[in-house]
Design a protein around this motif. Structure first.
Motif, PDB file in Angstrom:
ATOM      1  N   LYS A   1       0.827  -1.214   0.000  1.00 56.77           N
ATOM      2  CA  LYS A   1       0.000   0.000   0.000  1.00 56.77           C
ATOM      3  C   LYS A   1       0.854   1.254   0.000  1.00 56.77           C
ATOM      4  O   LYS A   1       0.572   2.217  -0.709  1.00 56.77           O
ATOM      5  CB  LYS A   1      -0.901   0.009   1.235  1.00 56.77           C
ATOM      6  CG  LYS A   1      -2.242  -0.615   0.958  1.00 56.77           C
ATOM      7  CD  LYS A   1      -3.234  -0.355   2.078  1.00 56.77           C
ATOM      8  CE  LYS A   1      -4.211  -1.508   2.130  1.00 56.77           C
ATOM      9  NZ  LYS A   1      -4.491  -2.010   3.439  1.00 56.77           N
ATOM     10  N   THR A   2       1.918   1.258   0.781  1.00 56.15           N
ATOM     11  CA  THR A   2       2.706   2.495   0.890  1.00 56.15           C
ATOM     12  C   THR A   2       3.695   2.631  -0.269  1.00 56.15           C
ATOM     13  O   THR A   2       3.913   3.719  -0.779  1.00 56.15           O
ATOM     14  CB  THR A   2       3.493   2.543   2.218  1.00 56.15           C
ATOM     15  OG1 THR A   2       4.193   1.312   2.367  1.00 56.15           O
ATOM     16  CG2 THR A   2       2.570   2.735   3.394  1.00 56.15           C
ATOM     17  N   GLN A   3       4.269   1.534  -0.688  1.00 58.83           N
ATOM     18  CA  GLN A   3       5.353   1.569  -1.662  1.00 58.83           C
ATOM     19  C   GLN A   3       4.906   1.189  -3.065  1.00 58.83           C
ATOM     20  O   GLN A   3       5.579   1.487  -4.028  1.00 58.83           O
ATOM     21  CB  GLN A   3       6.392   0.560  -1.155  1.00 58.83           C
ATOM     22  CG  GLN A   3       7.775   0.721  -1.651  1.00 58.83           C
ATOM     23  CD  GLN A   3       8.699  -0.228  -0.866  1.00 58.83           C
ATOM     24  OE1 GLN A   3       8.689  -0.255   0.359  1.00 58.83           O
ATOM     25  NE2 GLN A   3       9.492  -1.011  -1.581  1.00 58.83           N
TER      26      GLN A   3
ATOM     27  N   THR B   1      -5.102  10.030  -8.623  1.00 53.68           N
ATOM     28  CA  THR B   1      -5.370  11.398  -8.179  1.00 53.68           C
ATOM     29  C   THR B   1      -4.102  12.143  -7.771  1.00 53.68           C
ATOM     30  O   THR B   1      -4.132  13.347  -7.566  1.00 53.68           O
ATOM     31  CB  THR B   1      -6.352  11.389  -6.989  1.00 53.68           C
ATOM     32  OG1 THR B   1      -5.874  10.403  -6.060  1.00 53.68           O
ATOM     33  CG2 THR B   1      -7.759  11.041  -7.423  1.00 53.68           C
ATOM     34  N   SER B   2      -3.000  11.476  -7.605  1.00 51.98           N
ATOM     35  CA  SER B   2      -1.761  12.164  -7.237  1.00 51.98           C
ATOM     36  C   SER B   2      -0.602  11.486  -7.958  1.00 51.98           C
ATOM     37  O   SER B   2      -0.736  10.367  -8.460  1.00 51.98           O
ATOM     38  CB  SER B   2      -1.538  12.076  -5.736  1.00 51.98           C
ATOM     39  OG  SER B   2      -1.332  10.715  -5.390  1.00 51.98           O
ATOM     40  N   GLN B   3       0.533  12.191  -7.946  1.00 48.01           N
ATOM     41  CA  GLN B   3       1.691  11.607  -8.617  1.00 48.01           C
ATOM     42  C   GLN B   3       2.131  10.318  -7.919  1.00 48.01           C
ATOM     43  O   GLN B   3       2.532   9.344  -8.561  1.00 48.01           O
ATOM     44  CB  GLN B   3       2.837  12.611  -8.634  1.00 48.01           C
ATOM     45  CG  GLN B   3       3.840  12.201  -9.683  1.00 48.01           C
ATOM     46  CD  GLN B   3       5.035  13.104  -9.747  1.00 48.01           C
ATOM     47  OE1 GLN B   3       5.180  14.034  -8.954  1.00 48.01           O
ATOM     48  NE2 GLN B   3       5.907  12.840 -10.685  1.00 48.01           N
ATOM     49  N   GLU B   4       1.996  10.344  -6.591  1.00 52.41           N
ATOM     50  CA  GLU B   4       2.370   9.162  -5.815  1.00 52.41           C
ATOM     51  C   GLU B   4       1.536   7.944  -6.257  1.00 52.41           C
ATOM     52  O   GLU B   4       2.070   6.850  -6.460  1.00 52.41           O
ATOM     53  CB  GLU B   4       2.103   9.484  -4.345  1.00 52.41           C
ATOM     54  CG  GLU B   4       2.825   8.572  -3.392  1.00 52.41           C
ATOM     55  CD  GLU B   4       2.315   8.780  -1.971  1.00 52.41           C
ATOM     56  OE1 GLU B   4       1.783   9.866  -1.667  1.00 52.41           O
ATOM     57  OE2 GLU B   4       2.431   7.832  -1.180  1.00 52.41           O
ATOM     58  N   GLU B   5       0.238   8.182  -6.418  1.00 53.80           N
ATOM     59  CA  GLU B   5      -0.643   7.088  -6.838  1.00 53.80           C
ATOM     60  C   GLU B   5      -0.321   6.641  -8.263  1.00 53.80           C
ATOM     61  O   GLU B   5      -0.388   5.460  -8.597  1.00 53.80           O
ATOM     62  CB  GLU B   5      -2.118   7.503  -6.732  1.00 53.80           C
ATOM     63  CG  GLU B   5      -2.630   7.643  -5.318  1.00 53.80           C
ATOM     64  CD  GLU B   5      -2.422   6.367  -4.482  1.00 53.80           C
ATOM     65  OE1 GLU B   5      -2.792   5.285  -4.965  1.00 53.80           O
ATOM     66  OE2 GLU B   5      -1.867   6.458  -3.371  1.00 53.80           O
ATOM     67  N   MET B   6       0.043   7.628  -9.077  1.00 55.54           N
ATOM     68  CA  MET B   6       0.402   7.328 -10.474  1.00 55.54           C
ATOM     69  C   MET B   6       1.617   6.388 -10.503  1.00 55.54           C
ATOM     70  O   MET B   6       1.652   5.415 -11.251  1.00 55.54           O
ATOM     71  CB  MET B   6       0.737   8.650 -11.173  1.00 55.54           C
ATOM     72  CG  MET B   6       1.188   8.525 -12.597  1.00 55.54           C
ATOM     73  SD  MET B   6      -0.210   8.561 -13.697  1.00 55.54           S
ATOM     74  CE  MET B   6      -0.316  10.290 -14.030  1.00 55.54           C
ATOM     75  N   ILE B   7       2.601   6.696  -9.649  1.00 61.81           N
ATOM     76  CA  ILE B   7       3.807   5.861  -9.608  1.00 61.81           C
ATOM     77  C   ILE B   7       3.455   4.454  -9.134  1.00 61.81           C
ATOM     78  O   ILE B   7       3.897   3.452  -9.700  1.00 61.81           O
ATOM     79  CB  ILE B   7       4.888   6.519  -8.709  1.00 61.81           C
ATOM     80  CG1 ILE B   7       5.414   7.767  -9.408  1.00 61.81           C
ATOM     81  CG2 ILE B   7       6.021   5.549  -8.393  1.00 61.81           C
ATOM     82  CD1 ILE B   7       6.303   8.647  -8.583  1.00 61.81           C
TER      83      ILE B   7
END
Ligand SMILES: Cc1cc2nc3c(=O)[nH]c(=O)nc-3n(C[C@H](O)[C@H](O)[C@H](O)COP(=O)(O)OP(=O)(O)OC[C@H]3O[C@@H](n4cnc5c(N)ncnc54)[C@H](O)[C@@H]3O)c2cc1C
Length: 658
Positions: free
Chosen positions: A510-512, A615-621
């Motif tokens: 979930k985090t990584q 919705t965010s770059q983090e999620e995109m990655i």
């Protein structure tokens, strides 16, 4: 979708116009099926609130009395070297290769654990009438070369596949190593002992208390499959339906009559039967139901593309002289099939399998293609890339729709049976009986125009304002999909997994985001290996994927075992650098999968979730990390071969523990 032209022309050709119209139609049809609740529109039968639905998940084939009478192969407090979760073809092949590699020869070296009542996995649970493997049996059935078995026909039946699982278990003495009705509940790595502590719950049948066991293992190997847990749509009132109801993955022959070997479904004579769903399973089961039911209602949300099958018995002469005629024939044949699936036929080699699978080059959109190289398509070229795929797919998708018109006599029914999505969006199906079934007077297609069933009542199913009374309801509604939760193994397995320092595998995902080396292991979870398509590569022939993953895993384990001694055992972990380097490789390929985002919802695109922009770059990655190797199985296999030949096992860290 972007322009379907890939050339700078001022006047579009007739084909360009056709592709443009087609892409509009595909988009319209997909839009009818998108739902905000995505995968949440389904519930897993085993977790259903209503007992009536929950019991539909129970294993109907298990022989509790026989198993209770046996000595348990797994002892509470026991220590084993390899604990394999899953006794399907994956777990069995893994066990065989470990035995062959000489690392699992002692009496306590190997145990195979499964929730269901015996070996076979998919082929243990699924026994519906009409069941056959959809990929040629000569390439699909594992270990044909080693067992010397000649499949009866080009596409093996369910009973033959299950029998083959028994054959493998007998040849490699696995029967006394299989622990059944046993669900692995948790696996915790113990930093002090460098062992896995594993909790298992064994069900012992009605009226018998279940048994909890704790065991230790040096290796925890998961072969938990991709389509295991049957699910159904959240249809209001489903539990209130009073007639017999069952899922195709747990066929109830006490209702239908007949048996997996003999599809004489005499129990359906005089009955009105409903089958919900028109995917790969329903395509095989529907013609069998139609032969016996008084009236058969086929409830459809999305039609399958149904191509020709041309099933035939195996010719023993051909088998001897052209198929199983030399050492290494099966892996070569798998590679040959894969070359067509990935749109890169091997030069100088004939088309060995030569069936409808080998006529769909655009299926490479989902299993990868060497021609598209490593970096391509870059994000700005996605539109062009998808347009090329549509063009590549056109002859095949058109022929599928034309086939419906050729076979189905009623034009309205024919129109409703046509698949309006590209070939790679759903598992294609192959059947010569399904479409003609709709010419029978007792068979009625209930097309829901993409919406699905509205509700169920005590007597039947409701679509729009019409109730269809039925006596027996068959749920052919599929399984929890493999891409749910970005392939998070903890959720996929339903096992609580804790690694070094008590770290949760689910939390790590979930985090990584997805994090593996070569798709088979993850850092901080030593001596754990998994068989999964996430961050690796897959083929339409799942057995080929299993062979490739297992060869790699067993090589790494064997190398590590060379370092172990009588008093120490090997500890293999993935380094953080190795894992991040691999994530980089996978992310380079991520744009490739844009072709799936626009697909009609289905299990391959998370019921449409892939179409939603993060919705965010983090999620995109994170999304990008959960992809697969996109240049196809041959390139993935070569990469792994080269890696193993180089010899340093870079990215893995091997130590020993006392
Ligand atoms: C109806 C159907 C038809 C298919 N046809 C084809 C085909 O023609 N060609 C093809 O390539 N693929 C096909 N597939 C995909 C098929 O699943 C694979 O080909 C292959 O059989 C998978 O083998 P496996 O061992 O990896 O998984 P499975 O056969 O699914 O076995 C996994 C096992 O793990 C067990 N398990 C999971 N979690 C736990 C736990 N926590 N504790 C204990 N046990 C657990 C399950 O009970 C299951 O028995 C089909 C799938 C289905 C459902």
């Amino acid at each position: 979708m972007a322009s379907t032209t890939d050339r700078a022309t001022t006047t579009p050709s007739a084909e360009d116009l056709k592709l443009y119209e087609l892409s509009q139609k595909y988009t319209e049809e997909a839009a009818k099926r998108f739902r905000a609740d995505g995968s949440a529109q389904f519930f897993e039968l085993q977790d259903a609130e209503a007992e009536r639905l929950r019991t539909l998940a129970e294993d109907p084939w298990v022989d509790h009395a026989a198993l209770n009478a046996q000595d348990s192969p797994v002892k509470d407090g026991g220590r084993y070297k390899f604990l394999v979760l899953g006794a399907g073809f994956g777990g069995m092949l893994l066990a065989v290769r470990l035995i062959e590699a000489g690392v699992a020869s002692g009496p306590n070296d190997l145990r195979i654990i499964d929730k269901v009542g015996g070996f076979g996995g998919t082929w243990w649970s699924n026994r519906y009438p009409g069941l056959h493997c959809d990929v040629e049996s000569y390439t699909y059935m594992p270990l044909l070369e080693e067992t010397g078995y000649m499949p009866k026909s080009k596409y093996a039946s369910g009973p033959e596949l299950l029998e083959h699982a028994g054959r493998i278990a007998t040849q490699w003495n696995l029967h006394d190593k299989g622990f059944f009705r046993a669900a692995v509940k948790s696996a915790h790595w113990d930093d002090a002992t460098s062992l896995w502590n594993i909790q298992i719950v064994e069900s012992r049948g009605p009226g018998e208390p279940s048994r909890a066991l704790r065991v230790q293992a040096e290796y925890f190997l998961t072969a938990s499959g991709v389509l295991v847990r049957p699910h159904a749509p959240n249809i209001p009132g489903l539990a209130s339906f009073t007639g017999p109801m069952f899922h195709t993955a747990r066929w109830d022959y006490s209702v239908t009559g007949g048996s997996p070997q003999e599809s004489r479904l005499t129990g359906l004579e005089g009955k009105r039967v409903g089958i919900m769903g028109t995917g790969a399973t329903a395509i095989q089961a529907t013609p069998q139901l139609a032969k016996w039911a008084k009236e058969l209602y086929v409830f459809q949300r999305t039609p399958s593309a149904v191509h020709y099958r041309a099933q035939r018995p195996t010719d023993p002469e051909e088998w001897k002289t052209k198929i199983a005629y030399k050492k290494g024939w099966q892996r070569e044949r798998m590679a040959n099939l894969n070359s067509y699936l990935t749109n890169a036929p091997i030069k100088g080699q004939e088309n060995m399998v030569n069936d409808a699978w080998t006529e769909m080059p655009a299926f490479s959109a989902i299993v990868g293609c060497p021609k598209w190289g490593f970096i391509e398509p870059t994000p700005e070229k996605i539109g062009e890339h998808v347009a090329k795929l549509y063009r590549l797919d056109l002859p095949h998708s058109e022929s599928g729709r034309a086939r419906v018109d050729q076979i189905v006599k009623d034009p309205e029914t024919a129109a409703q049976l046509k698949a309006w999505y590209p070939t790679w969006c759903k598992r294609p199906t192959f059947n010569d009986e399904y479409l003609p079934t709709f010419n029978l007077p007792n068979v009625h297609l209930v097309d829901t125009a993409g919406k699905g069933i509205d509700s169920a009542t005590e007597q039947g199913l409701v679509v729009g304002d019409k109730e269809y009374p039925i006596d027996v309801l068959v749920l052919s509604t599929g399984y929890r999909g493999p891409v749910e939760g970005d392939g998070n193994p903890e959720a996929q397995l339903q096992v609580e997994i804790r690694g070094r320092g008590g770290r949760s595998l689910g939390e790590k995902w979930k985090t990584q985001g997805a994090s593996t080396l070569h798709g088979v292991a993850t850092s901080g979870f030593p001596n754990m290996f998994f068989l999964s398509p996430t961050q690796s590569c897959s083929s339409a022939n799942f057995t080929q994927s299993l062979e490739v993953w297992i060869e790699h895993i067993v090589h790494i384990i064997s190398k590590a075992e060379e370092k172990a001694s009588e008093r120490s055992h090997a500890v293999i972990d993935v380094t953080s650098e190795g894992e991040e380097g691999w994530a980089g490789v996978i992310m380079q390929h991520a744009a490739f999968f844009a072709s799936i985002a626009g697909c009609t919802p289905g299990y391959l695109n998370g019921e449409g979730a892939f179409a939603q922009m993060p919705t965010s770059q983090e999620e995109m990655i994170k999304k990008a990390r959960s992809g697969i190797w996109s240049s196809g199985m041959a390139a993935y296999e070569k990469f792994l071969d080269d890696y193993r030949s180089e010899g340093s096992l870079k990215g893995f860290e091997i130590a020993t523990a006392a």
